[in-house]
Design a protein around this motif. Structure first.
Motif: not given
Length: 658
Positions: A457-482
Motif C-alpha cells: 500500500r506504500g505506507e513506508y514510502a512516505v516521510p517517516g516510513g522507514s522508522r515506522r517499518f523498523q517499529e513494525h519489524l520489532g513488533e514482528l520479532m517480539e511476536k515471533y519469540h512468543q
C-alpha cells in the motif's frame, strides 16, 4: 507341529542332509528350546518313549486332541503338590514318531517333533528321534557315529535307550562315544586329547533308559537304586590286557564326557505277544510298574532337562538357544560333516554368532527408532530434550542387544551398534532441525504478511516510513519469540530472515526525505545492530547445540561401558562357576579312581586339576575386564568423537566477534 518331520535325512550312500522343511519350522521358533534326543540300538522302542514325552501315541484312530489341551492338566499335575500321581494319558491319534512291530528299523536319519513344553511357559520342547545304532542293513558304522554325534551336539539332554541290562554288549553298542575325539574339536587346531578335556563343558545331560529290565537291582547282595546301578557298571575294571583297556576307555569317556548322569530301568510294558502292537495298546493294557517308571522318566525330563545353551566361554553369558539358532547349528554341523568330516564347535558357534549378532544389532536399532518415534514430537524445544529421549531409548535398545549378543569377544558388534545408534540419532537431529526450520519459516511468513500488505500500500514510502517499518519489524520479532514450538533453529532462521530484509531497510532509509543524513545512518545502524543481535543469538544457539551433542556422546559412551562391564562381571561369574563345576567333577573322578585302585590315572588327573585351579585364579583377576572396557572406550572415541575443541573454540571466537 502336529506330526514329526525329518530334520536330517540319511541318503542311500550314507550322505547326511538337513531337511529344508524342518529347518523352516525351527526358524519360525523364537522361543528358547529344550532339546531331547534319543539314541540307542535299533528296534528298542526309542520312538515309543519320545511319543510319551510329547504326550501323543501313534494309533489308528483320528481326531487327536491338540497338545495344548493336555498341557493345562500336566502343568497342574507336575507343579502342584496336590496334582495327580502321574501325568494324563497320552492322546491317541495319527501323529507321532513311527513305530513298527517288525525287525526292520523304522526310523532313518533324525526325526524332529516340536511341541509346547508341558511345564514351562514360552519354551518349546524339541524331540529328536535318531536312527538306531547297529542296523545290519547299513553296514557302515561311521554313519551310525555321525548320527549319534549330531544328536549329542544338538541336544540339551541325550537319552540312551537299550534293552535288557547294562552289560558289556550294551556298552560296546555305545562305543561310538570313544570315537568322538576323532570327529569333534572344541577349537580348530585342537588335538583329540585337548578336545576330550573340554567335552564335558559342552555335552548334554545323559539319561540311560534300560528297557525290558527283569533283574533285581542289587550289587554284591546289597539293594541299589538305578543311579547306583549305572555307576557300578561304569567302574573301571582291573587288568592290563588290550580288551580290558578298550573297555575301560569307553567307561572313562562316559564318565568324563557326561558328569550329569541319570538312569531309569523300565520293566516289560506288556505280555510278549502284545508287544508286537505296543503302539495300539490302551493305557489300561500296559503294566502298572511300566507306567510308573515311564511316567517317572517323563517327569524327570520335563522338570530337569535344561534349555539348550551355546557351548563354552565364547558366550558372554550362557546363551539360550532359540529354534532359529538350533536350525543354524543343525545346518552348519551337517555341512561340516559333508565337507571336512570334522566338527569344530567353536567355528560353528562363531558362524552362528555372526548371523545372530548382526540380527541383534538390527533389532536394537529398530527398537531405538521405534521408541524415538513414539517419544519425540518434532521439533523439540531444545537439543537437550532430544538428547534426554536419546539416552532413554538408547539404554533400552542397548539392553535388548546385550541380552542377545554372544561370542563378541572384541566388542565388534557393540561398536557397530554404537555407530548405528549415533547415525540414527543424527538423523533424528537433522529431522528435528528441518522441522524447526519449517515451523519458524511458516511463523515468520505469517507475521510478515501484515508488513508486506503495508509495503504494497506504500505506507513506508512516505516521510517517516522507514522508522515506522523498523517499529513494525520489532513488533514482528517480539511476536515471533512468543510463538511456541519454534524449536532448535529459532534464532538461526530469524537471523537469515533479517539478513534477507537488510537491503529493504537500507532502501527505505535512503528514500525517507524526512530523515537527515545523520538520522539515516543512525536508523541503518539500528538495523545492523538488530541483525547482529540475531546473529549472536544464533551463534549461542549453535554453541548450546554442539555442547549438548558432546554431552550426549559422553553419556552414550558411559552407558555402553556400564552395560558391557555388567555383562563382563556376569561372564566372569559364569566362567568361575563352570570352572568350579569341572574341578569338582575331576575331584570326584580322582577319588573314584583311587578307590578303584587306579593310582597312576588318579595322579594324571591331579595334574589336570592343578592346571584347572590355576586357570580359575586367572579368571578371578579383573584385568581382562578392564582391558575390554578400555578397548571399548578407545574405539568409542573414534566412533563418537563429539564436536572437537577446535570446532567449539571456533564457534566461541565467532560469537565474540559478533
Amino acid at each position: 507341529m502336529e506330526e514329526p518331520l525329518y530334520l536330517v535325512r540319511n541318503g542311500p550312500d550314507g550322505e547326511l542332509s538337513a531337511d529344508p522343511a524342518a529347518l523352516e519350522v525351527l526358524r519360525g521358533i523364537g522361543q528358547p528350546v529344550v532339546v531331547v534326543a534319543i539314541a540307542g540300538p535299533y528296534r528298542t522302542g526309542k520312538s515309543f518313549l519320545l511319543n510319551r514325552l510329547a504326550q501323543r501315541r501313534s494309533g489308528e484312530t483320528t481326531g487327536a486332541s491338540p497338545i495344548n489341551g493336555v498341557n493345562e492338566g500336566v502343568k497342574g499335575g507336575l507343579t502342584g503338590p496336590a496334582g495327580p500321581a502321574r501325568p494324563p494319558d497320552p492322546s491317541p491319534g495319527p501323529a507321532g514318531f513311527p513305530l513298527s512291530h517288525t525287525v526292520q528299523a523304522q526310523t532313518k536319519g533324525i526325526w524332529m517333533w516340536c511341541r509346547s513344553h508341558p511345564c514351562r511357559a514360552n519354551t518349546t520342547l524339541v524331540l529328536l528321534d535318531t536312527e538306531g545304532l547297529g542296523d545290519p542293513n547299513k553296514g557302515d558304522s561311521r554313519n551310525d557315529a555321525w548320527i549319534f554325534t549330531l544328536a549329542l551336539l544338538l541336544s540339551s539332554t541325550l537319552v540312551y535307550n537299550s534293552t535288557g541290562t547294562i552289560d558289556q554288549q550294551a556298552l560296546e553298542t555305545l562305543g561310538v562315544v570313544t570315537a568322538l575325539t576323532d570327529r569333534v574339536r572344541v577349537r580348530a587346531g585342537d588335538s583329540g586329547d585337548a578336545a576330550a578335556a573340554d567335552f564335558m563343558r559342552f555335552f548334554p545331560g545323559f539319561v540311560w533308559a534300560v528297557r525290558d529290565f527283569v533283574l533285581e537291582l542289587s550289587v554284591d547282595g546289597q539293594r541299589v537304586n538305578e543311579d547306583e546301578y549305572l555307576e557300578h557298571v561304569l567302574r573301571l575294571q582291573p587288568g592290563s590286557s588290550r580288551v580290558v583297556q578298550e573297555q575301560n576307555e569307553l567307561r572313562r569317556c562316559l564318565r568324563d564326557f557326561f558328569p550329569n548322569r541319570k538312569c531309569f530301568v523300565l520293566p516289560l510294558p506288556a505280555e510278549p505277544e502284545a508287544m508286537k502292537h505296543l503302539e495300539e495298546l490302551e493305557e489300561g493294557q500296559l503294566r502298572p510298574r511300566f507306567l510308573q517308571q515311564a511316567d517317572a522318566f517323563c517327569r524327570h525330563i520335563w522338570d530337569t532337562a535344561p534349555v539348550k545353551a551355546l557351548p563354552g566361554r565364547a558366550a558372554a553369558v550362557q546363551v539360550a538357544v532359540t529354534g532359529s539358532m538350533l536350525a543354524s547349528l543343525a545346518e552348519r554341523y551337517v555341512e561340516a560333516i559333508g565337507s571336512s568330516g570334522v566338527l569344530c564347535l567353536e567355528s560353528a558357534v562363531t558362524a552362528l554368532a555372526t548371523a545372530e549378532n548382526t540380527a541383534a544389532v538390527a533389532a536394537a536399532v529398530a527398537e531405538y527408532r521405534q521408541l524415538m518415534e513414539r517419544e519425540l514430537k518434532l521439533p523439540t524445544a531444545s537439543q537437550e530434550e532430544l538428547g534426554d529421549a536419546h539416552q532413554r531409548c538408547e539404554r533400552r535398545a542397548l539392553g535388548l542387544f546385550m541380552a542377545r549378543v554372544f561370542a563378541d569377544k572384541e566388542q565388534r558388534y557393540q561398536l557397530q551398534l554404537m555407530s548405528e545408534l549415533e547415525a540414527a540419532k543424527e538423523e533424528f537431529c537433522r529431522r528435528n532441525e528441518a522441522a524447526s526450520e519449517e515451523r519458524c519459516r511458516a511463523v515468520l511468513q505469517e507475521l510478515w504478511q501484515d508488513v508486506e500488505r503495508r509495503l504494497d500500500r506504500g505506507e513506508y514510502a512516505v516521510p517517516g516510513g522507514s522508522r515506522r517499518f523498523q517499529e513494525h519489524l520489532g513488533e514482528l520479532m517480539e511476536k515471533y519469540h512468543q510463538r511456541p514450538g519454534l524449536g532448535v533453529k529459532a534464532a538461526a532462521v530469524l537471523e537469515k530472515f533479517l539478513q534477507g530484509h537488510e537491503v529493504l531497510v537500507r532502501a527505505l532509509c535512503a528514500a525517507d526525505q524526512q530523515l537527515s543524513e545523520h538520522e539515516k545512518e543512525r536508523v541503518a545502524s539500528e538495523a545492523v545492530a538488530a541483525a547482529a543481535a540475531a546473529a549472536k543469538a544464533a551463534t549461542e544457539e549453535a554453541v548450546r547445540a554442539m555442547e549438548a551433542r558432546q554431552e550426549e556422546q559422553r553419556r552414550s559412551r558411559e552407558e555402553h561401558q556400564r552395560q558391557l562391564e555388567e555383562q563382563l562381571w556376569q561372564q566372569q561369574w559364569v566362567m568361575l562357576e563352570e570352572q568350579e563345576r569341572v574341578i569338582e567333577h575331576k575331584l570326584r573322578e580322582q577319588e573314584a579312581l583311587l578307590q578303584e585302585g587306579f593310582e597312576r590315572e588318579a595322579e594324571a588327573l591331579r595334574e589336570q586339576i592343578r592346571k584347572l585351579q590355576e586357570e580359575k585364579e586367572e579368571m578371578k583377576k579383573p584385568s581382562w575386564i578392564q582391558w575390554a572396557l578400555d578397548g571399548l572406550g578407545i574405539a568409542a572415541d573414534i566412533i563418537l568423537p563429539g564436536l572437537t575443541r577446535v570446532a567449539v573454540s571456533g564457534a566461541l571466537r565467532l560469537f565474540r566477534r559478533k
